[in-house]
Design an enzyme around this catalytic site. Structure first.
Site, PDB file in Angstrom:
ATOM      1  N   GLY A 157       0.830  -1.192   0.000  1.00  0.00           N
ATOM      2  CA  GLY A 157       0.000   0.000   0.000  1.00  0.00           C
ATOM      3  C   GLY A 157       0.865   1.241   0.000  1.00  0.00           C
ATOM      4  O   GLY A 157       1.984   1.252  -0.516  1.00  0.00           O
ATOM      5  N   ILE A 159       2.517   2.790   2.415  1.00  0.00           N
ATOM      6  CA  ILE A 159       3.795   2.686   3.117  1.00  0.00           C
ATOM      7  C   ILE A 159       4.748   1.793   2.343  1.00  0.00           C
ATOM      8  O   ILE A 159       5.932   2.119   2.173  1.00  0.00           O
ATOM      9  CB  ILE A 159       3.595   2.164   4.549  1.00  0.00           C
ATOM     10  CG1 ILE A 159       2.721   3.141   5.342  1.00  0.00           C
ATOM     11  CG2 ILE A 159       4.938   1.980   5.249  1.00  0.00           C
ATOM     12  CD1 ILE A 159       2.327   2.628   6.722  1.00  0.00           C
ATOM     13  N   THR A 233       6.954  -2.871  10.769  1.00  0.00           N
ATOM     14  CA  THR A 233       6.395  -1.623  11.281  1.00  0.00           C
ATOM     15  C   THR A 233       4.878  -1.642  11.111  1.00  0.00           C
ATOM     16  O   THR A 233       4.242  -0.594  11.060  1.00  0.00           O
ATOM     17  CB  THR A 233       6.993  -0.400  10.549  1.00  0.00           C
ATOM     18  OG1 THR A 233       6.809  -0.568   9.137  1.00  0.00           O
ATOM     19  CG2 THR A 233       8.468  -0.246  10.844  1.00  0.00           C
ATOM     20  N   SER A 234       4.296  -2.837  11.009  1.00  0.00           N
ATOM     21  CA  SER A 234       2.858  -2.950  10.770  1.00  0.00           C
ATOM     22  C   SER A 234       2.104  -3.123  12.081  1.00  0.00           C
ATOM     23  O   SER A 234       1.784  -2.143  12.751  1.00  0.00           O
ATOM     24  CB  SER A 234       2.579  -4.102   9.798  1.00  0.00           C
ATOM     25  OG  SER A 234       3.075  -5.338  10.294  1.00  0.00           O
ATOM     26  N   ARG A 235       1.844  -4.361  12.483  1.00  0.00           N
ATOM     27  CA  ARG A 235       1.222  -4.671  13.762  1.00  0.00           C
ATOM     28  C   ARG A 235       1.891  -5.912  14.324  1.00  0.00           C
ATOM     29  O   ARG A 235       2.244  -6.843  13.599  1.00  0.00           O
ATOM     30  CB  ARG A 235      -0.287  -4.904  13.606  1.00  0.00           C
ATOM     31  CG  ARG A 235      -1.110  -3.621  13.515  1.00  0.00           C
ATOM     32  CD  ARG A 235      -1.072  -2.862  14.836  1.00  0.00           C
ATOM     33  NE  ARG A 235      -1.933  -1.698  14.864  1.00  0.00           N
ATOM     34  CZ  ARG A 235      -1.557  -0.471  14.557  1.00  0.00           C
ATOM     35  NH1 ARG A 235      -0.322  -0.259  14.128  1.00  0.00           N
ATOM     36  NH2 ARG A 235      -2.398   0.545  14.660  1.00  0.00           N
ATOM     37  N   GLU A 264       1.422  -4.594  23.645  1.00  0.00           N
ATOM     38  CA  GLU A 264       1.822  -3.193  23.704  1.00  0.00           C
ATOM     39  C   GLU A 264       0.898  -2.438  24.649  1.00  0.00           C
ATOM     40  O   GLU A 264      -0.314  -2.662  24.630  1.00  0.00           O
ATOM     41  CB  GLU A 264       1.753  -2.545  22.325  1.00  0.00           C
ATOM     42  CG  GLU A 264       2.725  -3.088  21.304  1.00  0.00           C
ATOM     43  CD  GLU A 264       2.669  -2.313  19.987  1.00  0.00           C
ATOM     44  OE1 GLU A 264       2.077  -1.201  19.966  1.00  0.00           O
ATOM     45  OE2 GLU A 264       3.204  -2.804  19.005  1.00  0.00           O
ATOM     46  N   HIS A 284       7.144   1.357  19.072  1.00  0.00           N
ATOM     47  CA  HIS A 284       6.045   1.783  18.197  1.00  0.00           C
ATOM     48  C   HIS A 284       6.137   3.279  17.863  1.00  0.00           C
ATOM     49  O   HIS A 284       5.245   4.070  18.167  1.00  0.00           O
ATOM     50  CB  HIS A 284       4.686   1.475  18.821  1.00  0.00           C
ATOM     51  CG  HIS A 284       3.590   1.319  17.804  1.00  0.00           C
ATOM     52  ND1 HIS A 284       2.545   0.447  17.967  1.00  0.00           N
ATOM     53  CD2 HIS A 284       3.387   1.918  16.602  1.00  0.00           C
ATOM     54  CE1 HIS A 284       1.734   0.518  16.920  1.00  0.00           C
ATOM     55  NE2 HIS A 284       2.227   1.420  16.080  1.00  0.00           N
TER      56      HIS A 284
END
Length: 335
Positions: A157, A159, A233-235, A264, A284
């Site tokens: 996408g 990013i 760096t997503s989830r 988190e 994060h």
């Protein structure tokens, strides 16, 4: 009479909350820690909107506590796994997020993790700070090259494409796996098996859904090169952290760079990945610049204001209506 909006934090970057307060009565969570579901539900009765961070729980109980006045749940984040989307859909509530405004900043951070993990920057800086650098030796802190390597992007996408643009400057070959992404001249689409086996660096850019939970687990890690680096760096839930820990410890994966985790925030109960010398970990901070975080809050506020003014939301989640009570992809007033 002003409508009420619940914000899950008292202070946020930029002037977004000030703008919202000019139009609505803003109720905020006053605590210093992360609010729990019951904390937010207690503040929700009668609100028309909820402005939440990407890891604050927004469940059906909160929606029921708010009652029929609730029209929009606006997330100041790209991710949306903290929201019960099915419950929102059942109640005709618009759910929005903040794509686009954080893409370039998160791509910068992705490359920082690639560089730090491949070049062992964390270990080298740590030893210097500890006073352990007493002799120059040719074999100390040996990392792996980024230039000329193959970068595989899972998820392509905004990013992912921003990362691909940066990879051009490093002379990298770029592959991507995303069945929904259009082709471009930055990257070559491949199946997941090809991407895993051919990439020197695998970078994750997918949301956390039922389909993507533990998308990278023991089997996928085994398919990667032992000299490869995994970056996320997503989830956090996209990666099976236990499988990753074993792969790094056993030398079946060179390194990893993580900005997101299955739990988190961590507090003092740290993931064992934090202590691994070949794993670079950050709390994060993918979108953490002053300008980007302020832009995220501004967009989240704009979504609240638009829906309360009977206008379509600017950035509804895929599958969410843009107008309360109206199916996604249509327009009109609330039924």
């Amino acid at each position: 009479m002003k409508r009420r909006v619940l914000a899950t934090r008292e202070t946020l970057p930029g002037r977004g909350l000030d703008r919202l307060s000019e139009t609505a009565d803003v109720v905020t969570w006053p605590g210093t820690g992360k609010p729990g579901p019951a904390d937010l539900a207690a503040l929700a009765p009668g609100v028309s909107g909820v402005l939440a961070l990407g890891n604050d729980p927004v469940d059906g109980a909160l929606m029921d506590a708010a009652g029929p006045s609730l029209r929009v749940i606006s997330l100041a984040s790209m991710g949306f796994d903290n929201v019960d989307r099915a419950a929102a859909a059942e109640r005709g509530i618009v759910v929005t997020h903040t794509p686009g405004v954080l893409a370039e900043t998160t791509a910068d951070l992705t490359f920082a993790l690639i560089l730090a993990a491949r070049r062992r920057i964390g270990a080298a800086a740590g030893n210097l700070a500890e006073g352990s650098w007493e002799l120059f030796r040719m074999h100390d802190y040996l990392g792996l090259d980024i230039h000329g390597s193959t970068l595989g992007l899972i998820g392509y996408g905004q990013i992912g494409r921003a990362v691909a643009r940066r990879a051009r400057g490093f002379g990298m070959r770029v592959l991507h796996h995303d069945p929904y992404a259009p082709d471009d001249d930055l990257s070559t689409p491949v199946d997941l098996a090809t991407l895993l086996s051919e990439s020197d660096i695998v970078s994750l850019h997918v949301p956390l859904t039922v389909e993507t939970r533990h998308l990278i687990s023991a089997g996928e890690l085994a398919a990667m090169k032992p000299t490869a680096t995994l970056v996320s760096t997503s989830r956090g839930g996209v990666v099976d952290e236990e499988a990753l820990l074993h792969a790094v410890r056993e030398g079946r994966l060179h390194s990893a760079g993580l900005d997101v985790y299955e739990r988190e925030p961590m507090g003092t109960e740290l993931s064992p990945l934090v202590a691994e010398p070949h794993v670079v970990t950050l709390p994060h901070v993918g979108s953490a610049t002053e300008a980007t975080r302020a832009a995220m809050v501004d967009l989240a506020v704009d979504n609240v204001l638009d829906v309360m003014a009977e206008r379509p939301a600017r950035t509804p989640l895929p599958g969410s209506p843009a107008v309360p009570g109206i199916p996604a992809g249509t327009t009109g007033a609330r039924a």
